[in-house]
Design an enzyme around this catalytic site. Structure first.
Site, PDB file in Angstrom:
ATOM      1  N   SER A 143       0.822  -1.219   0.000  1.00 28.88           N
ATOM      2  CA  SER A 143       0.000   0.000   0.000  1.00 28.88           C
ATOM      3  C   SER A 143       0.855   1.267   0.000  1.00 28.88           C
ATOM      4  O   SER A 143       0.314   2.372  -0.148  1.00 28.88           O
ATOM      5  CB  SER A 143      -0.893   0.025   1.241  1.00 28.88           C
ATOM      6  OG  SER A 143      -1.695  -1.122   1.287  1.00 28.88           O
ATOM      7  N   CYS A 180     -13.404  -5.178  20.031  1.00 31.87           N
ATOM      8  CA  CYS A 180     -14.536  -4.313  19.690  1.00 31.87           C
ATOM      9  C   CYS A 180     -15.807  -4.686  20.455  1.00 31.87           C
ATOM     10  O   CYS A 180     -16.523  -3.827  20.979  1.00 31.87           O
ATOM     11  CB  CYS A 180     -14.783  -4.351  18.186  1.00 31.87           C
ATOM     12  SG  CYS A 180     -14.781  -5.995  17.465  1.00 31.87           S
ATOM     13  N   GLN A 202     -22.450  -9.937  15.108  1.00 33.28           N
ATOM     14  CA  GLN A 202     -21.274  -9.179  14.696  1.00 33.28           C
ATOM     15  C   GLN A 202     -21.179  -9.013  13.181  1.00 33.28           C
ATOM     16  O   GLN A 202     -21.393  -9.944  12.410  1.00 33.28           O
ATOM     17  CB  GLN A 202     -20.020  -9.854  15.251  1.00 33.28           C
ATOM     18  CG  GLN A 202     -19.992  -9.802  16.770  1.00 33.28           C
ATOM     19  CD  GLN A 202     -18.712 -10.320  17.393  1.00 33.28           C
ATOM     20  OE1 GLN A 202     -18.769 -11.118  18.310  1.00 33.28           O
ATOM     21  NE2 GLN A 202     -17.567  -9.876  16.926  1.00 33.28           N
ATOM     22  N   ARG A 240     -21.180 -14.375  13.938  1.00 34.33           N
ATOM     23  CA  ARG A 240     -21.053 -13.504  12.764  1.00 34.33           C
ATOM     24  C   ARG A 240     -22.345 -13.565  11.962  1.00 34.33           C
ATOM     25  O   ARG A 240     -22.883 -14.653  11.710  1.00 34.33           O
ATOM     26  CB  ARG A 240     -19.902 -13.992  11.888  1.00 34.33           C
ATOM     27  CG  ARG A 240     -19.586 -13.058  10.738  1.00 34.33           C
ATOM     28  CD  ARG A 240     -18.788 -11.856  11.169  1.00 34.33           C
ATOM     29  NE  ARG A 240     -17.445 -12.222  11.585  1.00 34.33           N
ATOM     30  CZ  ARG A 240     -16.603 -11.398  12.204  1.00 34.33           C
ATOM     31  NH1 ARG A 240     -16.974 -10.149  12.482  1.00 34.33           N
ATOM     32  NH2 ARG A 240     -15.399 -11.802  12.570  1.00 34.33           N
ATOM     33  N   HIS A 257     -21.667  -3.850  15.577  1.00 33.16           N
ATOM     34  CA  HIS A 257     -21.962  -5.069  16.324  1.00 33.16           C
ATOM     35  C   HIS A 257     -23.154  -4.805  17.242  1.00 33.16           C
ATOM     36  O   HIS A 257     -23.190  -3.780  17.934  1.00 33.16           O
ATOM     37  CB  HIS A 257     -20.776  -5.490  17.195  1.00 33.16           C
ATOM     38  CG  HIS A 257     -19.594  -5.984  16.428  1.00 33.16           C
ATOM     39  ND1 HIS A 257     -19.612  -6.230  15.070  1.00 33.16           N
ATOM     40  CD2 HIS A 257     -18.333  -6.311  16.846  1.00 33.16           C
ATOM     41  CE1 HIS A 257     -18.423  -6.678  14.686  1.00 33.16           C
ATOM     42  NE2 HIS A 257     -17.631  -6.722  15.741  1.00 33.16           N
TER      43      HIS A 257
END
Lengths: 335, 335
Positions: free
Chosen positions: B38, B125, B152, B231, B238
Site C-alpha cells: 500500500s 470491539c 457481529q 457472525r 456489532h
C-alpha cells in the site's frame, strides 16, 4: 382419511405440501384452501395438480385440517371446522394459551395431543426449535433457568418477508435504499430487535411466546425462561444461543451423548472441523442442529449451546404433520 | 505533537483518519504507515494528500503511534517504537493481557491509561461496546453475572470481510454460490457461530476476550461473564443482547435515567415509536446505542438490554483516538 390445508399458498402451506408428499401419513384425499385471491391456482402434489379452493365460511369436509392462514382466520373458523367433525392442527397463536387446547411438539409431549377437544395448537417456531434441543436435557438434568437470544430469518414473516429481504438487498447493492413494509425497518444488512408487538413488561410477544409456550409444552408452569428475539437478514432457519442453569450438573460430553439419541436432533458439534449449527446447513433439514455445547461460564455445571432449525419445517409445517402422524399412529385419526 | 498511524490503509485505518480529522487532539504532524503493497498511495486529510510510507523495522519518529496492523506486527515492532520514545496505542490483541499494559475504555478506566509503560491496549470491539453500556450499571448496581450474545458485522474482519459479504451476496442473488476465504463458511444469508480460534473449553477466543477484557477494564478479576459470539451478514456495527444479574435491584426506568447521563451512551429505547438499537442507526455514530431495557425474567431485579455500536469506531478507531485525547488532556502527551 381426508386432509385439508387452509392457507395452502403461503410459505408454510408450501412446506406442508412438501412434507406431506414424503409423510407416512395415510390419506386418500388432500384439499387445498386459501383466500379468494389465490383460489383457482393449482399446486402439484404426488404427480397431480390440485386446485386451490376458497376457504369456506363453515365446515370443511375433512378428517384433519392443517390451518396456516393466520390467527384471525383460525379464531373465526376453527369452531365451525371442529363442529363439522374435523381435528384442527392450528399453526397460529389463536388457541395456544387455551387450557383445553394441547400445545404439542411430538418429541416432547406427543401424548398431550391425544387429549384434544378438536383443536391442537402448533407452537411458535422459535419455541418448537428450542424445545426439541432443550427438553432431553431438561428431563435428565432439570432446567432451572433458560436464557435465549434468537437470530430469526425473514421467512418467519412468510414469503413476503423473504421477498422484502431479497428486493431490498438488490436495491442496496445497486446504491438505492431498501424499504420496509413487512418489517418495522429495512432489514437488508440490518438487525431488528423487534418481532411481534411489544408487551407492557418491555418484552415482545415473540419473546413471551418462548416463555409461555416452553412452560406449557414442558408441563412446567414455573420454568424460568427469558428471551431476546431478533430479526436478521437471512432467508430461512432460526438460530438460537441458549444458556441453561441445571438442577443436576451435566458435562458437555454427557449432553452430546444424550442429544445424539434424542428424536429430532442432529448433534453438529465439532469445532475443529468447523462443524456447528448454521442456517446454511440446517435449511431444508427436518432435524434441529445442536452444537457449540460447552459448560456455562455463568452457571457452573450448566450448559451453553447453539441451535439452528428450519422454522418453516420443525417450527411449522413439519411439526403440524408430525402431530397428525402421531394421532393416526395412536388411532386418534382414521387411516 | 507528532501522530503516526500504522495500518493506515485498512478498515480501522480509514476510520482513524476520519476520527482524527474531527478530533480535538492537538498535533502538528500525521504520518501514515502500511505494508509495502500500500506504500506510495495518498490519503486525504484536512485538505492535504498524505503519502503512505512503508512501516519501518525500527523506531518511528512520533510521540504517539496508533497501531492497527494486526497482532504479529504489533508484537514484533512495538518494543522498538516504545524504545524510540513513542506512546503506542495498540488496537491488536498482542498486549491486552499483559499485566503491565493498561487496557482502556476512556469512559470506564481512562485513568489506567496514565499508568502506561509505553503501550496501551485498545480492547476487542465487542468488549468495548458492551463495556460502555454496562459499566455505569455495574458501578451503581453491581453486576453479579453477565450473559452476552453477539450479532457481529463482517467488517469486524476488516474491509476484506465486507467485500466477501457484498460479492457473495451478489453471487447468491444471481443464482451462483458464495465462496468463503475470510470467513469459515459463506456468510451471505447465513449465521456463523465461530469468530477467532476455538479454545480448549469450547469457547472461541472472541468469546473469551469478552470475559477476560471486561474483567480487566472493570478492574473486577472475578466478574462472572459468558458470551456467544456470532457472525451475521451485516456490514458494520456489532449488536449484543445482554442479560445482567445485579447485586442491588434496578428498575428499567432507573437504568434508563442512569444511562442517559452516561458518557458514550445514547439511550434509544422507545418501542412504541419503534426506537431501539440497530446497525442501521448506530453505524457511523460515536455513541453506543442502548435500548430494549427491561427487567430480566431470569434474574429478578436484574436487567436485559440490547446494544448496537459501530465496532470500527467505539470498538476500534474512536476508542484509540479517545485514549490519545485523554493522555493529552492529562498532560501525558505533548500538545
Amino acid at each position: 382419511m381426508r386432509v385439508a390445508i387452509v392457507g395452502a399458498t403461503g410459505a408454510v402451506g408450501h412446506e406442508l405440501l412438501s412434507v406431506l408428499e414424503r409423510s407416512p401419513l395415510q390419506f386418500t384425499e388432500l384439499q387445498l384452501y386459501a383466500s379468494p385471491r389465490s383460489a383457482g391456482t393449482t399446486l402439484p402434489f404426488r404427480g397431480q395438480d390440485l386446485t386451490v379452493q376458497v376457504t369456506p365460511e363453515g365446515a370443511i369436509p375433512a378428517d384433519v385440517i392443517l390451518a396456516s392462514a393466520g390467527a384471525s382466520i383460525s379464531k373465526a373458523l376453527a369452531p365451525a371446522w371442529v363442529a363439522g367433525g374435523a381435528v384442527v392442527i392450528d399453526n397460529s397463536s389463536a388457541f395456544r394459551y387455551d387450557d383445553h387446547v394441547p400445545l404439542v411438539v411430538p418429541e416432547v409431549n406427543g401424548e398431550a395431543a391425544l387429549q384434544h377437544q378438536g383443536i391442537i395448537a402448533n407452537p411458535n417456531c422459535t419455541t418448537a426449535i428450542a424445545a426439541v434441543a432443550v427438553y432431553p436435557l431438561h428431563r435428565q438434568y432439570g432446567v432451572r433457568r433458560m436464557i435465549v437470544s434468537t437470530y430469526q430469518a425473514t421467512s418467519g414473516a412468510g414469503a413476503k418477508g423473504m421477498d422484502e429481504l431479497l428486493e431490498g438487498t438488490r436495491a442496496v447493492l445497486d446504491g438505492a435504499e431498501a424499504t420496509a413494509q413487512v418489517f418495522a425497518h429495512p432489514i437488508p444488512f440490518n438487525v431488528i430487535p423487534h418481532i411481534d408487538a411489544f408487551q407492557a413488561n418491555g418484552y415482545t410477544k415473540e419473546e413471551m411466546k418462548v416463555v409461555w409456550e416452553t412452560r406449557k409444552i414442558f408441563g412446567e408452569p414455573d420454568l424460568v425462561v427469558s428471551c431476546t428475539a431478533v430479526r436478521i437478514p437471512t432467508l430461512r432457519t432460526h438460530s438460537e444461543a441458549i444458556t441453561l442453569e441445571l438442577e443436576r450438573p451435566a458435562t458437555p460430553d454427557e449432553a452430546r451423548d444424550l442429544l445424539r439419541g434424542a428424536p429430532g436432533v442432529e448433534v453438529r458439534d465439532n469445532p475443529g472441523d468447523k462443524l456447528y449449527p448454521m442456517p446454511l446447513t440446517a435449511s431444508g433439514k427436518y432435524a434441529v442442529e445442536v452444537g457449540r455445547i460447552r459448560e456455562s461460564l455463568v452457571f457452573p455445571g450448566g450448559l451453553e449451546l447453539f441451535v439452528a432449525g428450519d422454522q418453516l419445517l420443525k417450527g411449522a409445517a413439519l411439526n403440524a404433520v408430525q402431530i397428525a402422524e402421531y394421532l393416526q399412529q395412536h388411532g386418534a385419526l382414521p387411516q
